[in-house]
Motif scaffolding. Sequence first.
Motif, short mmCIF file in Angstrom:
data_model
loop_
_atom_site.label_atom_id
_atom_site.label_comp_id
_atom_site.label_asym_id
_atom_site.label_seq_id
_atom_site.Cartn_x
_atom_site.Cartn_y
_atom_site.Cartn_z
N GLY A 6 0.82 -1.20 0.00
CA GLY A 6 0.00 0.00 0.00
C GLY A 6 0.85 1.25 0.00
O GLY A 6 0.54 2.24 -0.70
N ALA B 104 -3.45 4.05 -0.88
CA ALA B 104 -3.56 3.01 -1.91
C ALA B 104 -5.03 2.78 -2.26
O ALA B 104 -5.37 2.56 -3.42
CB ALA B 104 -2.92 1.72 -1.41
N LEU C 105 -5.28 -4.51 1.06
CA LEU C 105 -5.25 -4.36 -0.39
C LEU C 105 -5.89 -5.53 -1.12
O LEU C 105 -6.25 -5.42 -2.31
CB LEU C 105 -3.82 -4.16 -0.89
CG LEU C 105 -3.43 -2.67 -0.98
CD1 LEU C 105 -3.36 -2.05 0.41
CD2 LEU C 105 -2.12 -2.50 -1.70
#
Lengths: 327, 327
Positions: B196, B227, B274
């Motif tokens: 990220g 991110a 993520l």
Amino acid sequence: MAVGQGGKKYLGTVDLGGSKILSVIAEGDGRRLGEDRRTTSAEEGPEVVLERIGVSLETALANAGVQRGDLAAVGICSPGPCDIDAGVISSAPNLPDWRDVPICRYLEERLGVRACLENDANAAAVGEHVYGAGRGCRHLIYITVSTGIGGGLIIDGRLYRGATGVAGEIGHMTVEPDGPVCGCGNRGCLEAFGSGTAIAARGEELVAQGGSPLLVRLAQEQGGLTAAIVGQAAEAGDSASRDIIQRAGYYLGVGLASYVNIFNPEVIIIGGGLAKMGELLLGPARAEMEARAMPEALKAVQLKPAELGDYVGVMGMVALLREATRA
Amino acid sequence: MAVGQGGKKYLGTVDLGGSKILSVIAEGDGRRLGEDRRTTSAEEGPEVVLERIGVSLETALANAGVQRGDLAAVGICSPGPCDIDAGVISSAPNLPDWRDVPICRYLEERLGVRACLENDANAAAVGEHVYGAGRGCRHLIYITVSTGIGGGLIIDGRLYRGATGVAGEIGHMTVEPDGPVCGCGNRGCLEAFGSGTAIAARGEELVAQGGSPLLVRLAQEQGGLTAAIVGQAAEAGDSASRDIIQRAGYYLGVGLASYVNIFNPEVIIIGGGLAKMGELLLGPARAEMEARAMPEALKAVQLKPAELGDYVGVMGMVALLREATRA
């Protein structure tokens, strides 16, 4: 130490390589009683080579003064992927036409004892763990740097084979995603930078560019260019050859640092033909490993040369046979 | 299932993060009875946060309707290196001023039961192995992709900690030797490309170059660039943002291929914030893994999303406490 049933205490082991066959008869404690060495002559095909392996083992038995009937088991290690449960060599990069060769069945029929098969890099890892530089360790990585880069992982004192027996492809970690194509089909594997093949290829480039008169002369004298010849030129002071070896060492070090961070091993053992270059190759590798690895893991690891030389594979088979015959 | 002596069957678990604390009271079979969530407010220093962890656990007990005297043990997982034998958090990247904090002693004194400590990525690997996407597997790799990239290795059904407890630094494999400097000090780690932090940094560069009006607007609206915001812009069709995520996915795939070749695992589980980007990030990662990994190892592995979400760390602690209290 007694191995197997009925007082049959001797172990027959074979290291089958692309260029040579080494057979050793050993006792269960690892003492070697007799051996036989001969060239593989792989170009003659699997049938001829199988017969040759049988003759080599029988010659080693005779040299050891051991009767065939006193063998507890035989074990053979082979390059490339093999199906150890089935005792079949699936394929072998340096043995053309070897496809699904049922080597254990052949040896069992010929010698009348149980036969075991293992990949040679795995066998070498076990050999160094039990009898060599990794004695007493629980977690170690064995790396062999020769034509290719292979290796084996000892985790918690045991050979780690993974889900389907193909773990430990130490040479096939990507170290440059856009690097040269590797024998495995990927780009930029450690093997594509740090192996003997990679060093020889860079030497060829150097010679083609007329970059090193010494290397040109050595290659002519010795009828070809190998990593060992590049090493020889480097030792003799040729700076371009030295750069080639140092670059290979650099990438080895990049890979070693990653292995230190991932495995936090006690020992990394470096074997294989190129390890004979010593500090010329291992100096830059160690420096790069130390510059890159995480301090907590780095302080726990020792980098050591392999101790068993040519015997590393057969000694691994002795250890594996001991385990198998005990079970 | 009864855990511990004298019918004390409840387990207290805490996931200590840089931004939040999650406490869960569970039964030995993994059933969650009550929980508490609060912000860490790490800037207030270790003493205040230790007190907050104690209050959080006590609140979770109250929410579960469990008496403190019925706890068999407590377990806490923490980011960064820790000395699990001593029960001390050595340091933690997102907890400033945390140096050698004896967290187990604190919890044992406060709650009157045995306390265990584990690194959060290791705990998460165990959680997914026992209760999540890795149930029934013997060899798996858990990778968490969030601010950094961490993970844990399950080998032969057990958490692998290495020689000195720091194994499994999945994010710190070098994938570009001349790449950007990583938080660990090395250059070109997987974390420096796929995390990220790396995605946000590339987003910042893009914004600085005026490369994406949408990303500039989203960053202004949300008071900063993360991110997740780059992912949002990519989903909304911004091609430059999409390129950033795909590049991160590409490097994840390069790393995954190496892990497949080295470990020959049954499953690789992707967790962390993520992973919520789904195919946007994991599509390119899978494609690159499949293009690079060796076929024999590739066909054995499944890439799976993590199943336990926020509970992954505490569920790992439940499994580890079960093991510890059984011993």
